[in-house]
Write a protein that holds these residues in place. Structure first.
Motif, PDB file in Angstrom:
ATOM      1  N   ASN A 167       0.810  -1.214   0.000  1.00 50.95           N
ATOM      2  CA  ASN A 167       0.000   0.000   0.000  1.00 50.95           C
ATOM      3  C   ASN A 167       0.848   1.272   0.000  1.00 50.95           C
ATOM      4  OD1 ASN A 167      -2.539  -1.280   0.015  1.00 50.95           O
ATOM      5  ND2 ASN A 167      -2.399  -1.633   2.226  1.00 50.95           N
ATOM      6  N   TRP A 168       2.144   1.110  -0.059  1.00 55.81           N
ATOM      7  CA  TRP A 168       3.089   2.235  -0.053  1.00 55.81           C
ATOM      8  C   TRP A 168       4.126   1.961  -1.144  1.00 55.81           C
ATOM      9  CZ3 TRP A 168       6.075   3.793   5.041  1.00 55.81           C
ATOM     10  CH2 TRP A 168       6.379   5.165   4.995  1.00 55.81           C
ATOM     11  N   GLU A 169       3.655   1.829  -2.361  1.00 56.05           N
ATOM     12  CA  GLU A 169       4.471   1.334  -3.469  1.00 56.05           C
ATOM     13  C   GLU A 169       5.670   2.237  -3.737  1.00 56.05           C
ATOM     14  OE1 GLU A 169       2.287   0.578  -6.992  1.00 56.05           O
ATOM     15  OE2 GLU A 169       0.831  -0.739  -6.024  1.00 56.05           O
ATOM     16  N   LEU A 170       6.796   1.598  -4.020  1.00 55.72           N
ATOM     17  CA  LEU A 170       7.996   2.344  -4.402  1.00 55.72           C
ATOM     18  C   LEU A 170       7.832   2.948  -5.786  1.00 55.72           C
ATOM     19  CD1 LEU A 170      10.770  -0.165  -3.286  1.00 55.72           C
ATOM     20  CD2 LEU A 170      10.308   2.067  -2.254  1.00 55.72           C
ATOM     21  N   LEU A 179      17.126   3.179  -2.685  1.00 58.48           N
ATOM     22  CA  LEU A 179      15.690   3.440  -2.723  1.00 58.48           C
ATOM     23  C   LEU A 179      15.403   4.939  -2.787  1.00 58.48           C
ATOM     24  CD1 LEU A 179      14.485   0.801  -0.102  1.00 58.48           C
ATOM     25  CD2 LEU A 179      14.346   0.654  -2.595  1.00 58.48           C
ATOM     26  N   LEU A 180      16.177   5.720  -2.055  1.00 56.20           N
ATOM     27  CA  LEU A 180      16.017   7.178  -2.127  1.00 56.20           C
ATOM     28  C   LEU A 180      16.315   7.687  -3.523  1.00 56.20           C
ATOM     29  CD1 LEU A 180      17.746   8.069   1.249  1.00 56.20           C
ATOM     30  CD2 LEU A 180      15.355   8.560   0.705  1.00 56.20           C
ATOM     31  N   ALA A 240      11.976   7.310  -3.665  1.00 56.19           N
ATOM     32  CA  ALA A 240      11.247   7.087  -2.418  1.00 56.19           C
ATOM     33  C   ALA A 240      11.508   8.233  -1.448  1.00 56.19           C
ATOM     34  CB  ALA A 240      11.669   5.763  -1.789  1.00 56.19           C
ATOM     35  N   GLU A 241      10.510   8.572  -0.649  1.00 55.56           N
ATOM     36  CA  GLU A 241      10.737   9.590   0.386  1.00 55.56           C
ATOM     37  C   GLU A 241      11.392   8.915   1.587  1.00 55.56           C
ATOM     38  OE1 GLU A 241       8.964  10.141   3.351  1.00 55.56           O
ATOM     39  OE2 GLU A 241       7.254   8.778   3.178  1.00 55.56           O
ATOM     40  N   PRO A 242      12.041   9.673   2.478  1.00 54.45           N
ATOM     41  CA  PRO A 242      12.892   9.048   3.489  1.00 54.45           C
ATOM     42  C   PRO A 242      12.226   7.996   4.362  1.00 54.45           C
ATOM     43  CG  PRO A 242      13.449  11.357   3.312  1.00 54.45           C
ATOM     44  CD  PRO A 242      12.245  11.149   2.447  1.00 54.45           C
TER      45      PRO A 242
END
Length: 289
Positions: free
Chosen positions: A17-20, A239-240, A244-246
């Motif tokens: 639910n928090w997809e990259l 990932l950042l 992606a946010e931190p």
């Protein structure tokens, strides 16, 4: 996402639910990660962090290391640009403010500082250089000796609004707190997040300055091995770099790090795998969430 004061367990469902972000286009769309570290005696830490960043999706990788080890490191990681930095008599990496390093920091999409560094005074100079040269919105990952340097100057991040992730182990958390951590690592991570105005990933306990908290519960004893923290720092940076946010990067990285270790247990046992063996598991772990 959890509300402030809740501690939410990181599960595949939460992450789905928090997809990259999935960048399209060339390698530039997946960002440039610069890993600043690598003393004369620990260039392998930079290798582990750098390869982890690529495995997590970074498009371009740049590494620094003590000048005496840079050529060997460039052969070991042919995918990376490797920059040799001046080193002290004891092998610590020294800041190169007038050289190529400041320019690379300024152009990087993510900077990870700490893997393989030695010498607290030299690391403090490197930390100041990174903060001076990086863009105000460039995400930073601070690990290992960089956390020790930050503990000597805790005001460096306060009020800056920088997107920063701190990855202390329990010992490093003690330096940042100025005391021995208690048993409630959820609370300790939350205190550090507020104090340093950064996302904190502490031994599977994650927190943000605005009070959100998560816990990764699938990590096992095997992750307590030399180089494992370098892999986590690089995973975060990768990932950042892909957008992606931190807090999102921290949660996904903690999960991918832990589950990659779980995947190795059938082959090597709970405490028999090596940090470098985590690297090949990262893409599959991320892809199968």
């Amino acid at each position: 996402m959890p509300s402030p004061s809740d501690v939410q367990v990181i599960t595949p469902g939460l992450l789905r639910n928090w997809e990259l972000p999935v960048p399209t286009g060339g390698k530039e769309s997946r960002g440039t990660v610069l890993v600043v570290g690598g003393s004369r005696f620990t260039p392998g830490a930079v290798l582990l962090a750098g390869v982890a960043a690529l495995r997590a999706g970074a498009g371009v990788l740049q590494l620094t290391a003590a000048e005496s080890t840079a050529a060997t490191l460039s052969v070991q990681v042919p995918e990376a640009l490797v920059i040799g930095l001046p080193e002290t008599r004891t092998g610590a990496v020294a800041a190169d403010g007038d050289g190529q390093l400041g320019e690379l920091i300024g152009h990087a999409d993510v900077v990870a500082l700490g893997p393989g560094l030695k010498g607290i005074d030299e690391t403090r100079e490197l930390l100041r250089l990174v903060l001076d040269a990086a863009g105000p919105r460039t995400p930073l990952v601070l690990d290992a000796y960089a956390l020790g340097a930050l503990s000597h100057e805790p005001e460096l991040l306060v009020g800056s609004g920088r997107p920063v992730v701190l990855t202390p182990n329990v010992t490093e958390a003690g330096h940042l707190l100025g005391r021995d951590p208690g048993d409630d690592l959820d609370a300790e991570a939350a205190e550090l997040a507020v104090r340093y105005e950064a996302v904190v990933s502490l031994h599977g306990h994650l927190a943000t300055p605005d009070g959100r908290r998560w816990r990764e519960e699938s990590g096992d004893a095997g992750l307590g091995t030399s180089g494992s923290g370098d892999v986590l720092a690089g995973l975060l940076a990768g990932l950042l770099s892909r957008g992606a946010e931190p807090a999102q990067a921290a949660c996904w990285a903690a999960f991918a790090h832990a589950v990659s270790g779980q995947r190795l247990i059938p082959r090597h046992g709970r405490i028999g795998f090596l940090a470098r063996e985590l690297l090949d598991e990262i893409p599959r772990t991320l892809a199968t969430v």
